[in-house]
Design a protein around this motif. Structure first.
Motif, PDB file in Angstrom:
ATOM      1  N   PRO A 156      -0.044   0.935  20.572  1.00  0.00           N
ATOM      2  CA  PRO A 156       0.177   2.357  20.247  1.00  0.00           C
ATOM      3  C   PRO A 156      -1.012   2.997  19.539  1.00  0.00           C
ATOM      4  O   PRO A 156      -1.131   4.215  19.508  1.00  0.00           O
ATOM      5  CB  PRO A 156       1.421   2.327  19.345  1.00  0.00           C
ATOM      6  N   GLU A 157      -1.908   2.180  18.965  1.00  0.00           N
ATOM      7  CA  GLU A 157      -3.071   2.708  18.267  1.00  0.00           C
ATOM      8  C   GLU A 157      -4.255   2.920  19.210  1.00  0.00           C
ATOM      9  O   GLU A 157      -5.303   3.413  18.793  1.00  0.00           O
ATOM     10  CB  GLU A 157      -3.491   1.744  17.142  1.00  0.00           C
ATOM     11  N   PHE A 158      -4.092   2.524  20.473  1.00  0.00           N
ATOM     12  CA  PHE A 158      -5.199   2.649  21.428  1.00  0.00           C
ATOM     13  C   PHE A 158      -5.315   4.092  21.892  1.00  0.00           C
ATOM     14  O   PHE A 158      -4.384   4.667  22.436  1.00  0.00           O
ATOM     15  CB  PHE A 158      -4.961   1.732  22.628  1.00  0.00           C
ATOM     16  N   THR A 159      -6.483   4.698  21.689  1.00  0.00           N
ATOM     17  CA  THR A 159      -6.720   6.099  22.004  1.00  0.00           C
ATOM     18  C   THR A 159      -8.040   6.250  22.763  1.00  0.00           C
ATOM     19  O   THR A 159      -8.773   5.277  22.971  1.00  0.00           O
ATOM     20  CB  THR A 159      -6.802   6.933  20.724  1.00  0.00           C
ATOM     21  N   THR A 160      -8.367   7.479  23.120  1.00  0.00           N
ATOM     22  CA  THR A 160      -9.649   7.760  23.758  1.00  0.00           C
ATOM     23  C   THR A 160     -10.802   7.360  22.848  1.00  0.00           C
ATOM     24  O   THR A 160     -11.821   6.835  23.306  1.00  0.00           O
ATOM     25  CB  THR A 160      -9.758   9.256  24.109  1.00  0.00           C
ATOM     26  N   ALA A 161     -10.648   7.601  21.550  1.00  0.00           N
ATOM     27  CA  ALA A 161     -11.702   7.232  20.599  1.00  0.00           C
ATOM     28  C   ALA A 161     -11.926   5.720  20.592  1.00  0.00           C
ATOM     29  O   ALA A 161     -13.066   5.246  20.529  1.00  0.00           O
ATOM     30  CB  ALA A 161     -11.345   7.721  19.199  1.00  0.00           C
ATOM     31  N   GLU A 162     -10.835   4.942  20.660  1.00  0.00           N
ATOM     32  CA  GLU A 162     -10.968   3.487  20.713  1.00  0.00           C
ATOM     33  C   GLU A 162     -11.638   3.047  22.002  1.00  0.00           C
ATOM     34  O   GLU A 162     -12.465   2.134  22.018  1.00  0.00           O
ATOM     35  CB  GLU A 162      -9.581   2.843  20.606  1.00  0.00           C
ATOM     36  N   LEU A 163     -11.289   3.698  23.099  1.00  0.00           N
ATOM     37  CA  LEU A 163     -11.900   3.380  24.391  1.00  0.00           C
ATOM     38  C   LEU A 163     -13.400   3.659  24.349  1.00  0.00           C
ATOM     39  O   LEU A 163     -14.206   2.842  24.819  1.00  0.00           O
ATOM     40  CB  LEU A 163     -11.239   4.215  25.483  1.00  0.00           C
ATOM     41  N   ALA A 164     -13.782   4.803  23.789  1.00  0.00           N
ATOM     42  CA  ALA A 164     -15.191   5.171  23.706  1.00  0.00           C
ATOM     43  C   ALA A 164     -15.966   4.210  22.820  1.00  0.00           C
ATOM     44  O   ALA A 164     -17.082   3.798  23.150  1.00  0.00           O
ATOM     45  CB  ALA A 164     -15.322   6.600  23.177  1.00  0.00           C
ATOM     46  N   ALA A 165     -15.367   3.834  21.698  1.00  0.00           N
ATOM     47  CA  ALA A 165     -16.040   2.907  20.791  1.00  0.00           C
ATOM     48  C   ALA A 165     -16.287   1.561  21.469  1.00  0.00           C
ATOM     49  O   ALA A 165     -17.354   0.952  21.311  1.00  0.00           O
ATOM     50  CB  ALA A 165     -15.214   2.719  19.522  1.00  0.00           C
ATOM     51  N   GLY A 166     -15.305   1.094  22.235  1.00  0.00           N
ATOM     52  CA  GLY A 166     -15.453  -0.177  22.924  1.00  0.00           C
ATOM     53  C   GLY A 166     -16.519  -0.140  24.000  1.00  0.00           C
ATOM     54  O   GLY A 166     -17.142  -1.163  24.314  1.00  0.00           O
ATOM     55  N   ALA A 167     -16.771   1.055  24.574  1.00  0.00           N
ATOM     56  CA  ALA A 167     -17.784   1.212  25.615  1.00  0.00           C
ATOM     57  C   ALA A 167     -19.134   1.625  25.048  1.00  0.00           C
ATOM     58  O   ALA A 167     -20.091   1.805  25.794  1.00  0.00           O
ATOM     59  CB  ALA A 167     -17.326   2.251  26.629  1.00  0.00           C
ATOM     60  N   HIS A 168     -19.203   1.792  23.714  1.00  0.00           N
ATOM     61  CA  HIS A 168     -20.434   2.222  23.042  1.00  0.00           C
ATOM     62  C   HIS A 168     -20.911   3.584  23.558  1.00  0.00           C
ATOM     63  O   HIS A 168     -22.094   3.796  23.790  1.00  0.00           O
ATOM     64  CB  HIS A 168     -21.547   1.178  23.205  1.00  0.00           C
ATOM     65  N   LEU A 169     -19.945   4.488  23.751  1.00  0.00           N
ATOM     66  CA  LEU A 169     -20.241   5.836  24.201  1.00  0.00           C
ATOM     67  C   LEU A 169     -19.551   6.834  23.279  1.00  0.00           C
ATOM     68  O   LEU A 169     -18.609   6.480  22.558  1.00  0.00           O
ATOM     69  CB  LEU A 169     -19.748   6.057  25.634  1.00  0.00           C
ATOM     70  N   SER A 170     -20.017   8.070  23.299  1.00  0.00           N
ATOM     71  CA  SER A 170     -19.324   9.105  22.548  1.00  0.00           C
ATOM     72  C   SER A 170     -18.049   9.503  23.296  1.00  0.00           C
ATOM     73  O   SER A 170     -17.930   9.291  24.509  1.00  0.00           O
ATOM     74  CB  SER A 170     -20.223  10.329  22.375  1.00  0.00           C
ATOM     75  N   VAL A 171     -17.112  10.089  22.568  1.00  0.00           N
ATOM     76  CA  VAL A 171     -15.859  10.541  23.187  1.00  0.00           C
ATOM     77  C   VAL A 171     -16.143  11.543  24.294  1.00  0.00           C
ATOM     78  O   VAL A 171     -15.559  11.483  25.382  1.00  0.00           O
ATOM     79  CB  VAL A 171     -14.925  11.152  22.126  1.00  0.00           C
ATOM     80  N   ARG A 172     -17.077  12.465  24.063  1.00  0.00           N
ATOM     81  CA  ARG A 172     -17.381  13.480  25.076  1.00  0.00           C
ATOM     82  C   ARG A 172     -18.004  12.858  26.318  1.00  0.00           C
ATOM     83  O   ARG A 172     -17.746  13.310  27.438  1.00  0.00           O
ATOM     84  CB  ARG A 172     -18.307  14.543  24.486  1.00  0.00           C
ATOM     85  N   SER A 173     -18.818  11.824  26.135  1.00  0.00           N
ATOM     86  CA  SER A 173     -19.406  11.158  27.298  1.00  0.00           C
ATOM     87  C   SER A 173     -18.321  10.499  28.138  1.00  0.00           C
ATOM     88  O   SER A 173     -18.332  10.572  29.372  1.00  0.00           O
ATOM     89  CB  SER A 173     -20.434  10.109  26.846  1.00  0.00           C
ATOM     90  N   VAL A 174     -17.366   9.850  27.470  1.00  0.00           N
ATOM     91  CA  VAL A 174     -16.263   9.205  28.185  1.00  0.00           C
ATOM     92  C   VAL A 174     -15.426  10.249  28.915  1.00  0.00           C
ATOM     93  O   VAL A 174     -15.039  10.061  30.073  1.00  0.00           O
ATOM     94  CB  VAL A 174     -15.397   8.390  27.209  1.00  0.00           C
ATOM     95  N   GLN A 175     -15.156  11.355  28.247  1.00  0.00           N
ATOM     96  CA  GLN A 175     -14.383  12.418  28.898  1.00  0.00           C
ATOM     97  C   GLN A 175     -15.118  12.969  30.118  1.00  0.00           C
ATOM     98  O   GLN A 175     -14.494  13.263  31.150  1.00  0.00           O
ATOM     99  CB  GLN A 175     -14.102  13.527  27.886  1.00  0.00           C
ATOM    100  N   ALA A 176     -16.445  13.095  30.019  1.00  0.00           N
ATOM    101  CA  ALA A 176     -17.226  13.607  31.148  1.00  0.00           C
ATOM    102  C   ALA A 176     -17.202  12.636  32.325  1.00  0.00           C
ATOM    103  O   ALA A 176     -17.117  13.047  33.483  1.00  0.00           O
ATOM    104  CB  ALA A 176     -18.672  13.863  30.705  1.00  0.00           C
TER     105      ALA A 176
END
Length: 242
Positions: A156-176
């Motif tokens: 339940p704590e897994f979010t877009t921010a967690e996904l971005a951090a794991g990929a070493h990218l910014s949230v906006r880069s992941v969204q793009a």
């Protein structure tokens, strides 16, 4: 904002700073324009090698351990090529300079027009590639992140921010990256949770159990999202053909 940061950001020469993990910690306006990104949020926090040239101009992989820039740790000067956000290969001459153990490495670069003309001729002689290097790389990143979502959506704590951090990218880069496929990371996380919940419900699980086991924390939010996606409430799932 300190004076050094302001000077770097406003300098006419493309500059960015690479930290000791190989991530971009600062990029100035000239570098962002040259590489075709929209702003600092597209690059800061991302892997420098991937953002500069994770593929060679012919589309072949360029492993990070072969990169003379990341981890150079001191002064260097060389000719290289960088790939823009749209996938265009641009030959450059670059220099690096150590900024000390705390700040990392300062990279500066400038285009080489004559080399670019020759590179375009060479690439054309090989015939058109089915996909540009940058497009291919972003597709691979999206695929990798989708696999991460499938592995972690029940948290339940897994979010877009967690996904971005794991990929070493910014949230906006992941969204793009996800926007290029007509979706978003949040939508993919929600899709994975709802599909899992629907399977559990069809197998006879209680609504509350399916809700929590799929990564939802609030039953009300779960019910609304479920009805929006499937057109029925969670309690009606057993009547569906699955």
């Amino acid at each position: 904002m300190d004076l050094l940061t302001q000077v770097v950001r406003e300098a006419p020469v493309p500059l960015w700073v690479i930290d000791h993990q190989g991530l971009v910690s600062l990029a100035n306006k000239a570098a962002i324009r040259f590489l075709g990104y929209r702003g600092e949020d597209d690059v800061v926090g991302g892997p420098s090698h991937d953002l500069l040239h994770c593929r060679r101009p012919d589309g072949s992989p360029y492993p990070e351990h072969e990169c003379p820039i990341v981890g150079s740790g001191g002064s260097a000067l060389a000719s290289e090529w960088f790939v823009t956000r749209s996938g265009d290969a641009r030959p450059v001459q670059w220099t690096t300079r150590s900024m000390g153990s705390r700040l990392g490495t300062l990279l500066s670069f400038s285009p080489q027009p004559r080399a670019q003309t020759q590179m375009v001729r060479d690439l054309r002689s090989r015939g058109p590639a089915p996909r540009t290097p940058a497009v291919q790389v972003r597709g691979e990143l999206r695929g990798s992140m989708l696999r991460t979502i499938e592995a972690r959506f029940t948290d339940p704590e897994f979010t877009t921010a967690e996904l971005a951090a794991g990929a070493h990218l910014s949230v906006r880069s992941v969204q793009a990256i996800f926007a290029e496929a007509g979706t978003s990371p949040a939508a993919e996380i929600r899709r994975a949770r709802l599909e899992h919940a629907r399977t559990l419900l069809a197998q006879g699980s209680a609504v509350q159990t399916a809700c929590l086991a799929s990564g939802f924390q609030d039953p009300g939010t779960f019910s609304r999202a479920f009805r929006q996606r499937y057109g029925v409430s969670p309690s009606q799932v057993p009547a569906l053909s699955v």
